[in-house]
Design an enzyme around this catalytic site. Structure first.
Site, mmCIF file in Angstrom:
data_model
loop_
_atom_site.group_PDB
_atom_site.id
_atom_site.type_symbol
_atom_site.label_atom_id
_atom_site.label_comp_id
_atom_site.label_asym_id
_atom_site.label_seq_id
_atom_site.Cartn_x
_atom_site.Cartn_y
_atom_site.Cartn_z
ATOM 1 N N LYS A 69 0.835 -1.217 0.000
ATOM 2 C CA LYS A 69 0.000 0.000 0.000
ATOM 3 C C LYS A 69 0.865 1.261 0.000
ATOM 4 O O LYS A 69 0.640 2.176 -0.772
ATOM 5 C CB LYS A 69 -0.906 0.041 1.239
ATOM 6 C CG LYS A 69 -1.870 -1.126 1.375
ATOM 7 C CD LYS A 69 -2.834 -0.916 2.534
ATOM 8 C CE LYS A 69 -2.187 -0.893 3.903
ATOM 9 N NZ LYS A 69 -1.623 -2.171 4.363
ATOM 10 N N ARG A 121 -9.166 1.069 9.158
ATOM 11 C CA ARG A 121 -8.716 -0.274 9.531
ATOM 12 C C ARG A 121 -9.785 -1.077 10.239
ATOM 13 O O ARG A 121 -9.569 -2.222 10.587
ATOM 14 C CB ARG A 121 -7.490 -0.164 10.413
ATOM 15 C CG ARG A 121 -6.197 -0.259 9.587
ATOM 16 C CD ARG A 121 -5.065 -0.366 10.546
ATOM 17 N NE ARG A 121 -3.890 -1.020 10.111
ATOM 18 C CZ ARG A 121 -2.850 -0.433 9.544
ATOM 19 N NH1 ARG A 121 -2.902 0.813 9.193
ATOM 20 N NH2 ARG A 121 -1.765 -1.109 9.290
ATOM 21 N N ARG A 161 11.616 -5.765 4.805
ATOM 22 C CA ARG A 161 11.353 -4.356 4.494
ATOM 23 C C ARG A 161 12.318 -3.442 5.253
ATOM 24 O O ARG A 161 12.600 -3.642 6.422
ATOM 25 C CB ARG A 161 9.909 -4.009 4.890
ATOM 26 C CG ARG A 161 9.576 -2.538 4.683
ATOM 27 C CD ARG A 161 8.104 -2.297 4.571
ATOM 28 N NE ARG A 161 7.367 -2.560 5.796
ATOM 29 C CZ ARG A 161 6.042 -2.458 5.881
ATOM 30 N NH1 ARG A 161 5.336 -2.130 4.813
ATOM 31 N NH2 ARG A 161 5.424 -2.712 7.017
ATOM 32 N N ARG A 221 11.504 -1.017 10.694
ATOM 33 C CA ARG A 221 10.468 -0.633 11.650
ATOM 34 C C ARG A 221 10.450 -1.609 12.819
ATOM 35 O O ARG A 221 10.661 -2.793 12.644
ATOM 36 C CB ARG A 221 9.106 -0.635 10.960
ATOM 37 C CG ARG A 221 8.778 0.677 10.307
ATOM 38 C CD ARG A 221 7.566 0.583 9.455
ATOM 39 N NE ARG A 221 6.443 -0.090 10.093
ATOM 40 C CZ ARG A 221 5.233 -0.177 9.537
ATOM 41 N NH1 ARG A 221 5.015 0.358 8.364
ATOM 42 N NH2 ARG A 221 4.263 -0.790 10.167
ATOM 43 N N ARG A 269 -0.339 -8.429 13.897
ATOM 44 C CA ARG A 269 -0.831 -7.479 12.876
ATOM 45 C C ARG A 269 -1.712 -8.195 11.853
ATOM 46 O O ARG A 269 -2.728 -7.656 11.427
ATOM 47 C CB ARG A 269 0.358 -6.778 12.189
ATOM 48 C CG ARG A 269 1.041 -5.797 13.117
ATOM 49 C CD ARG A 269 2.385 -5.344 12.575
ATOM 50 N NE ARG A 269 2.284 -4.573 11.364
ATOM 51 C CZ ARG A 269 3.307 -4.340 10.545
ATOM 52 N NH1 ARG A 269 4.500 -4.834 10.812
ATOM 53 N NH2 ARG A 269 3.144 -3.611 9.461
HETATM 54 P P1 AMP Z 1 1.236 0.767 9.122
HETATM 55 O O1 AMP Z 1 2.361 1.733 8.963
HETATM 56 O O2 AMP Z 1 0.044 1.145 8.301
HETATM 57 O O3 AMP Z 1 1.663 -0.657 8.916
HETATM 58 O O4 AMP Z 1 0.760 0.875 10.643
HETATM 59 C C1 AMP Z 1 1.636 0.544 11.710
HETATM 60 C C2 AMP Z 1 0.861 0.448 13.007
HETATM 61 O O5 AMP Z 1 0.258 1.726 13.313
HETATM 62 C C3 AMP Z 1 -0.318 -0.530 13.005
HETATM 63 O O6 AMP Z 1 0.099 -1.860 13.292
HETATM 64 C C4 AMP Z 1 -1.186 0.050 14.119
HETATM 65 O O7 AMP Z 1 -0.633 -0.244 15.388
HETATM 66 C C5 AMP Z 1 -1.030 1.551 13.890
HETATM 67 N N1 AMP Z 1 -2.028 2.083 12.948
HETATM 68 C C6 AMP Z 1 -1.816 2.533 11.682
HETATM 69 N N2 AMP Z 1 -2.948 2.958 11.111
HETATM 70 C C7 AMP Z 1 -3.923 2.770 12.038
HETATM 71 C C8 AMP Z 1 -5.321 2.991 12.056
HETATM 72 N N3 AMP Z 1 -5.978 3.496 10.995
HETATM 73 N N4 AMP Z 1 -6.004 2.676 13.189
HETATM 74 C C9 AMP Z 1 -5.374 2.190 14.277
HETATM 75 N N5 AMP Z 1 -4.059 1.938 14.330
HETATM 76 C C10 AMP Z 1 -3.330 2.219 13.223
#
Ligand code: AMP
Length: 213
Positions: free
Chosen positions: A13, A87, A126, A159, A170
């Site tokens: 994404k 989400r 990654r 990360r 996740r």
């Molecule tokens: P991402 O960078 O999109 O993989 O997000 C990393 C982490 O941030 C996720 O595993 C969640 O802990 C948190 N996170 C990101 N987007 C959201 C969201 N829309 N709602 C809740 N937690 C989020």
């Protein structure tokens, strides 16, 4: 045009969103990066957020809602793409209501469908640039020089939540909470599925074709 990108962690994404930004001028609203920036600021809110992100769990809705509504209030871009949001169903409703308030509507929900068996390998390989944020993959998109960003020579980092252990949570959160969002948009006639298993360029071509940009 307003779009959301949906797909499991590691589906590409962020990479596709960066391409839409660079090639087609979309404003990239990346929830995860915004949360990580808040954590990096060292604020109390950031510490609270980290307790969820480090465990691979969703950050509570009230924090996300405030972030989104503030963005919608101030946004002045013609083309907006949300990456990593919504989400769960509650977040999808926040977006719908927020957009409605400003006389807008979501145009496309783009689902990057991917073979879930490959996700773990994508995640643990990654890396990203600590300076410009460029995303690499040690297997499918390695940097020219190990550990160094092609763009600016800065160090590549991993990360904190891109580990095998956190990935399990996740993926579970994705399957239980985020997958139902696909049906929500399917019922609204907005869901469009793109095969995310192809090369980055092929996927981005398919996305651009779908959006007509
Ligand atoms: P991402 O960078 O999109 O993989 O997000 C990393 C982490 O941030 C996720 O595993 C969640 O802990 C948190 N996170 C990101 N987007 C959201 C969201 N829309 N709602 C809740 N937690 C989020």
């Amino acid at each position: 045009m307003i779009i959301v990108f949906l797909g499991p962690p590691g589906s590409g994404k962020g990479t596709q969103a960066d391409i839409l930004h660079d090639n087609h001028g979309f404003f990239h609203f990346d929830t995860g990066s915004r949360l990580r920036a808040e954590i990096a600021s060292g604020s109390e809110l950031g510490q609270r957020i980290a307790s969820f992100t480090n465990a691979g769990k969703l950050v509570p809705i009230e924090i996300i809602k405030e972030m989104i509504l503030k963005f919608l209030r101030e946004a002045d871009a013609e083309r907006i793409m949300f990456d990593g949001f919504p989400r769960n169903l509650a977040q999808a409703e926040v977006l719908d209501e927020g957009l409605k308030e400003y006389g807008d509507d979501l145009d496309y929900a783009v689902y990057l469908e991917i073979d879930e068996d490959n996700l773990l390998a994508r995640i643990v390989n990654r890396r990203f640039c600590s300076k410009c944020g460029e995303i690499y993959n040690l297997i499918s998109k390695p940097p020219k020089q190990a550990g160094i960003c092609d763009n600016d020579g800065a160090e590549l980092t991993q990360r904190k939540d891109d580990t095998e252990e956190v990935f399990g949570t996740r993926l579970k959160v994705y399957l239980e909470e985020t997958k139902p969002v696909l049906d929500y948009y399917r019922q609204a006639g907005k869901l469009h599925t793109i095969d995310g298993d192809y090369d980055i360029e092929d996927v981005s071509r398919a996305v651009a074709e779908l959006l007509g940009v």
